[in-house]
Motif scaffolding. Sequence first.
Motif, PDB file in Angstrom:
ATOM      1  N   THR A   1      31.446 -25.046  -2.457  1.00 20.46           N
ATOM      2  CA  THR A   1      31.233 -23.918  -1.543  1.00 20.46           C
ATOM      3  C   THR A   1      32.586 -23.294  -1.239  1.00 20.46           C
ATOM      4  OG1 THR A   1      31.208 -25.524   0.246  1.00 20.46           O
ATOM      5  CG2 THR A   1      29.105 -24.582  -0.354  1.00 20.46           C
ATOM      6  N   ILE A   2      32.598 -21.989  -1.205  1.00 19.99           N
ATOM      7  CA  ILE A   2      33.815 -21.258  -0.825  1.00 19.99           C
ATOM      8  C   ILE A   2      33.503 -20.569   0.502  1.00 19.99           C
ATOM      9  CG2 ILE A   2      35.546 -19.547  -1.519  1.00 19.99           C
ATOM     10  CD1 ILE A   2      34.633 -19.915  -4.420  1.00 19.99           C
ATOM     11  N   ILE A   3      34.164 -21.046   1.532  1.00 20.56           N
ATOM     12  CA  ILE A   3      33.920 -20.508   2.878  1.00 20.56           C
ATOM     13  C   ILE A   3      34.994 -19.467   3.187  1.00 20.56           C
ATOM     14  CG2 ILE A   3      33.860 -21.161   5.348  1.00 20.56           C
ATOM     15  CD1 ILE A   3      32.806 -23.923   4.332  1.00 20.56           C
ATOM     16  N   ASN A   4      34.601 -18.382   3.872  1.00 15.70           N
ATOM     17  CA  ASN A   4      35.495 -17.241   4.119  1.00 15.70           C
ATOM     18  C   ASN A   4      35.843 -16.568   2.779  1.00 15.70           C
ATOM     19  OD1 ASN A   4      36.884 -15.479   5.783  1.00 15.70           O
ATOM     20  ND2 ASN A   4      38.788 -16.653   5.725  1.00 15.70           N
ATOM     21  N   ALA A   5      34.809 -16.449   1.948  1.00 16.70           N
ATOM     22  CA  ALA A   5      35.003 -15.844   0.625  1.00 16.70           C
ATOM     23  C   ALA A   5      35.064 -14.323   0.736  1.00 16.70           C
ATOM     24  CB  ALA A   5      33.819 -16.224  -0.279  1.00 16.70           C
ATOM     25  N   ALA A   6      35.721 -13.693  -0.241  1.00 16.65           N
ATOM     26  CA  ALA A   6      35.703 -12.230  -0.334  1.00 16.65           C
ATOM     27  C   ALA A   6      34.361 -11.810  -0.926  1.00 16.65           C
ATOM     28  CB  ALA A   6      36.837 -11.766  -1.252  1.00 16.65           C
ATOM     29  N   LEU A   7      33.802 -10.728  -0.388  1.00 18.00           N
ATOM     30  CA  LEU A   7      32.514 -10.243  -0.915  1.00 18.00           C
ATOM     31  C   LEU A   7      32.597  -8.762  -1.284  1.00 18.00           C
ATOM     32  CD1 LEU A   7      30.063 -12.162   1.450  1.00 18.00           C
ATOM     33  CD2 LEU A   7      30.512 -12.624  -0.961  1.00 18.00           C
ATOM     34  N   GLU A   8      33.744  -8.357  -1.810  1.00 17.91           N
ATOM     35  CA  GLU A   8      33.922  -6.984  -2.280  1.00 17.91           C
ATOM     36  C   GLU A   8      32.894  -6.705  -3.384  1.00 17.91           C
ATOM     37  OE1 GLU A   8      36.240  -8.335  -0.715  1.00 17.91           O
ATOM     38  OE2 GLU A   8      37.532  -6.778   0.091  1.00 17.91           O
ATOM     39  N   PRO A   9      32.479  -5.450  -3.553  1.00 15.53           N
ATOM     40  CA  PRO A   9      31.506  -5.126  -4.612  1.00 15.53           C
ATOM     41  C   PRO A   9      31.945  -5.633  -5.983  1.00 15.53           C
ATOM     42  CG  PRO A   9      31.858  -3.230  -3.198  1.00 15.53           C
ATOM     43  CD  PRO A   9      32.828  -4.269  -2.734  1.00 15.53           C
ATOM     44  N   GLU A  10      33.246  -5.697  -6.223  1.00 14.81           N
ATOM     45  CA  GLU A  10      33.729  -6.171  -7.529  1.00 14.81           C
ATOM     46  C   GLU A  10      33.494  -7.677  -7.669  1.00 14.81           C
ATOM     47  OE1 GLU A  10      35.627  -4.376  -5.347  1.00 14.81           O
ATOM     48  OE2 GLU A  10      35.367  -2.428  -6.319  1.00 14.81           O
ATOM     49  N   VAL A  11      33.579  -8.405  -6.550  1.00 22.09           N
ATOM     50  CA  VAL A  11      33.284  -9.845  -6.578  1.00 22.09           C
ATOM     51  C   VAL A  11      31.781 -10.023  -6.857  1.00 22.09           C
ATOM     52  CG1 VAL A  11      33.291 -11.996  -5.245  1.00 22.09           C
ATOM     53  CG2 VAL A  11      35.133 -10.318  -4.907  1.00 22.09           C
ATOM     54  N   LEU A  12      30.973  -9.160  -6.241  1.00 19.75           N
ATOM     55  CA  LEU A  12      29.519  -9.262  -6.456  1.00 19.75           C
ATOM     56  C   LEU A  12      29.152  -8.951  -7.908  1.00 19.75           C
ATOM     57  CD1 LEU A  12      28.046  -7.693  -3.192  1.00 19.75           C
ATOM     58  CD2 LEU A  12      28.836 -10.017  -3.630  1.00 19.75           C
ATOM     59  N   ASP A  13      29.909  -8.048  -8.522  1.00 18.98           N
ATOM     60  CA  ASP A  13      29.640  -7.739  -9.936  1.00 18.98           C
ATOM     61  C   ASP A  13      29.983  -8.951 -10.810  1.00 18.98           C
ATOM     62  OD1 ASP A  13      28.541  -5.725 -11.544  1.00 18.98           O
ATOM     63  OD2 ASP A  13      30.497  -5.212 -12.370  1.00 18.98           O
ATOM     64  N   LEU A  14      31.066  -9.635 -10.458  1.00 24.42           N
ATOM     65  CA  LEU A  14      31.406 -10.862 -11.203  1.00 24.42           C
ATOM     66  C   LEU A  14      30.295 -11.904 -11.022  1.00 24.42           C
ATOM     67  CD1 LEU A  14      33.325 -12.743 -12.801  1.00 24.42           C
ATOM     68  CD2 LEU A  14      34.333 -13.402 -10.596  1.00 24.42           C
ATOM     69  N   ILE A  15      29.775 -12.013  -9.801  1.00 23.06           N
ATOM     70  CA  ILE A  15      28.693 -12.985  -9.565  1.00 23.06           C
ATOM     71  C   ILE A  15      27.491 -12.641 -10.460  1.00 23.06           C
ATOM     72  CG2 ILE A  15      26.999 -13.795  -7.844  1.00 23.06           C
ATOM     73  CD1 ILE A  15      29.227 -13.681  -5.756  1.00 23.06           C
ATOM     74  N   GLU A  16      27.203 -11.334 -10.540  1.00 30.07           N
ATOM     75  CA  GLU A  16      26.072 -10.932 -11.388  1.00 30.07           C
ATOM     76  C   GLU A  16      26.320 -11.354 -12.845  1.00 30.07           C
ATOM     77  OE1 GLU A  16      24.857  -6.842 -10.610  1.00 30.07           O
ATOM     78  OE2 GLU A  16      23.777  -6.917 -12.537  1.00 30.07           O
ATOM     79  N   VAL A  17      27.546 -11.163 -13.302  1.00 35.24           N
ATOM     80  CA  VAL A  17      27.894 -11.542 -14.680  1.00 35.24           C
ATOM     81  C   VAL A  17      27.755 -13.056 -14.865  1.00 35.24           C
ATOM     82  CG1 VAL A  17      29.883 -11.808 -16.213  1.00 35.24           C
ATOM     83  CG2 VAL A  17      29.363  -9.585 -15.236  1.00 35.24           C
ATOM     84  N   LEU A  18      28.303 -13.816 -13.929  1.00 40.40           N
ATOM     85  CA  LEU A  18      28.254 -15.282 -14.059  1.00 40.40           C
ATOM     86  C   LEU A  18      26.798 -15.764 -14.063  1.00 40.40           C
ATOM     87  CD1 LEU A  18      31.249 -16.283 -11.722  1.00 40.40           C
ATOM     88  CD2 LEU A  18      31.209 -16.336 -14.223  1.00 40.40           C
ATOM     89  N   LYS A  19      25.966 -15.107 -13.242  1.00 39.06           N
ATOM     90  CA  LYS A  19      24.542 -15.501 -13.227  1.00 39.06           C
ATOM     91  C   LYS A  19      23.894 -15.180 -14.579  1.00 39.06           C
ATOM     92  CE  LYS A  19      23.074 -15.192  -8.434  1.00 39.06           C
ATOM     93  NZ  LYS A  19      22.410 -14.274  -7.486  1.00 39.06           N
ATOM     94  N   LYS A  20      24.243 -14.016 -15.147  1.00 36.79           N
ATOM     95  CA  LYS A  20      23.695 -13.689 -16.486  1.00 36.79           C
ATOM     96  C   LYS A  20      24.116 -14.741 -17.502  1.00 36.79           C
ATOM     97  CE  LYS A  20      23.495  -8.648 -16.307  1.00 36.79           C
ATOM     98  NZ  LYS A  20      24.131  -7.420 -16.758  1.00 36.79           N
ATOM     99  N   MET A  21      25.324 -15.288 -17.318  1.00 36.39           N
ATOM    100  CA  MET A  21      25.824 -16.322 -18.242  1.00 36.39           C
ATOM    101  C   MET A  21      25.074 -17.640 -18.064  1.00 36.39           C
ATOM    102  SD  MET A  21      29.943 -15.918 -17.912  1.00 36.39           S
ATOM    103  CE  MET A  21      30.849 -14.554 -18.597  1.00 36.39           C
ATOM    104  N   GLY A  22      24.362 -17.753 -16.922  1.00 38.09           N
ATOM    105  CA  GLY A  22      23.615 -18.987 -16.668  1.00 38.09           C
ATOM    106  C   GLY A  22      24.124 -19.773 -15.472  1.00 38.09           C
ATOM    107  N   ALA A  23      25.096 -19.222 -14.742  1.00 40.37           N
ATOM    108  CA  ALA A  23      25.641 -19.940 -13.572  1.00 40.37           C
ATOM    109  C   ALA A  23      24.640 -19.909 -12.420  1.00 40.37           C
ATOM    110  CB  ALA A  23      26.960 -19.299 -13.148  1.00 40.37           C
TER     111      ALA A  23
END
Length: 440
Positions: A185-207
Amino acid sequence: MADWYLLAKQGGPLQGEISLGGAKNAVLVIMASLVLTRGTSRLKNVPASSDVLHMIDLLRSLGAHVSFDAKQNVLDVDTTFVNKWRVSPDIMRKMRASILVMGPLLVRFSKAEIALPGGCVIGSRPIDYHLKNFAKIGVTIAERGAYLNVHTKQLCARELVLDYPSVGATENLMMAAACTPGITTIINAALEPEVLDLIEVLKKMGAAIRILPPAVIEITGVSELRPIEHDVVVDRLEAGVLLLAAAITGGSVSLPAARADHLDLFLLKLEEMGHKIIVGDNKRGVTLAATDAPKAVSFKTAPYPGFPTDLQAPMMALQCIAQGKSVVEETVFENRLLHVRELQKMGAQIDLHGHQATITGVDELYGAQVIATDIRASSALVLAGLVAKGSTVMTGVQHWLRGYERLEHKLSRMGADIELRQGDWRHIKTYQQDSLSSSL
Ligand code: UD1
């Protein structure tokens, strides 16, 4: 980029409907994340800015096969043959975001050698949040000459608390955790739209990644990630500069692809200035019609969803010719007010106290020879140049090219008199030199 400069001349209201490119800050980290996979991924809407070209060089230096169709903005990256784990000082010097391959290299090779980033003009920009938390997940870190050597026997899942919601540290740790057994868990994480786009990519990869309000990212490690195809999120910072260009020149602009949900506070501040903002359905698409009597507004930068530090400099340019006083406070970076001195050369009335600038709006700015010191300073100076009397010559153009893809063309299409040129700019008479020579 010796002898390249941007020449901007005072013109009328800018107008038009403009398409937007993909976000540079999203695509850089997404490109780094591809090292987590083996095979060919395709990224679309990739801006041909020089930072993207530097990241291509970096991926090639690691052994990836990369082909970039800059006209179609399509990037294919085959990471099957990535077989190196070193980032050279030469690449790091060109682009500090190179640090973002540290997490993926640790996953792939359990080690990495990354040239030390060193300081930069907008502050010392340390990487202590990255390193401190890599150490917590089992990484041994040593400084050897010009390099940071990192290695791990086994990355381990932990609860990590960031001192500050750093965009880069959040991204780097998230990528490292994506294939680490257990729950990180990453607490006090950045949630900039660019971070959210990376999350979307990682999820597509299977994360397996979840965002838990208010600012926690939970990553459950998986054993393998696969290549992806992805449309990079539109650049909210390019959208911001285009809206500001219409606003400062008293014009209007329509950005059908803009994500208003990524620009909330920024749009609110433009409305407070008196500009008319129309947002499309589902917060897609933004149109601005400028007021002819803009009021000065104060703002303070903060992590998302606060006012973006990357729009601080260009927004300040507007305050220079707005009615009244505004106070601009930079809280994210320690030294991101270097454009103040350049705006002052153009006649702006700005008092600087530490991280705070007090601006008293003036009726006119004057063309001058100015130097861009970072990406966002370059857009502030260009905006000021669009309304300053006479001509403005901006050097330091490499910063403009690092951050924006052919933005001067988009501004020209809206009616701006702006040109990227190469040659000796010293003979060009700016307004200030013109008035100086006629008063002699
Ligand atoms: C990213 C963006 C940049 C944007 C910034 C803040 C990219 C490529 N760049 O930069 O355009 O302005 O987010 O939105 O995405 N800090 C530390 N120690 C660290 C890391 C950061 O002290 O280990 C400090 C920085 O010096 C800065 C603040 O934290 O003062 C925020 O930095 P961070 O969010 O990490 O910015 P970047 O990821 O470098």
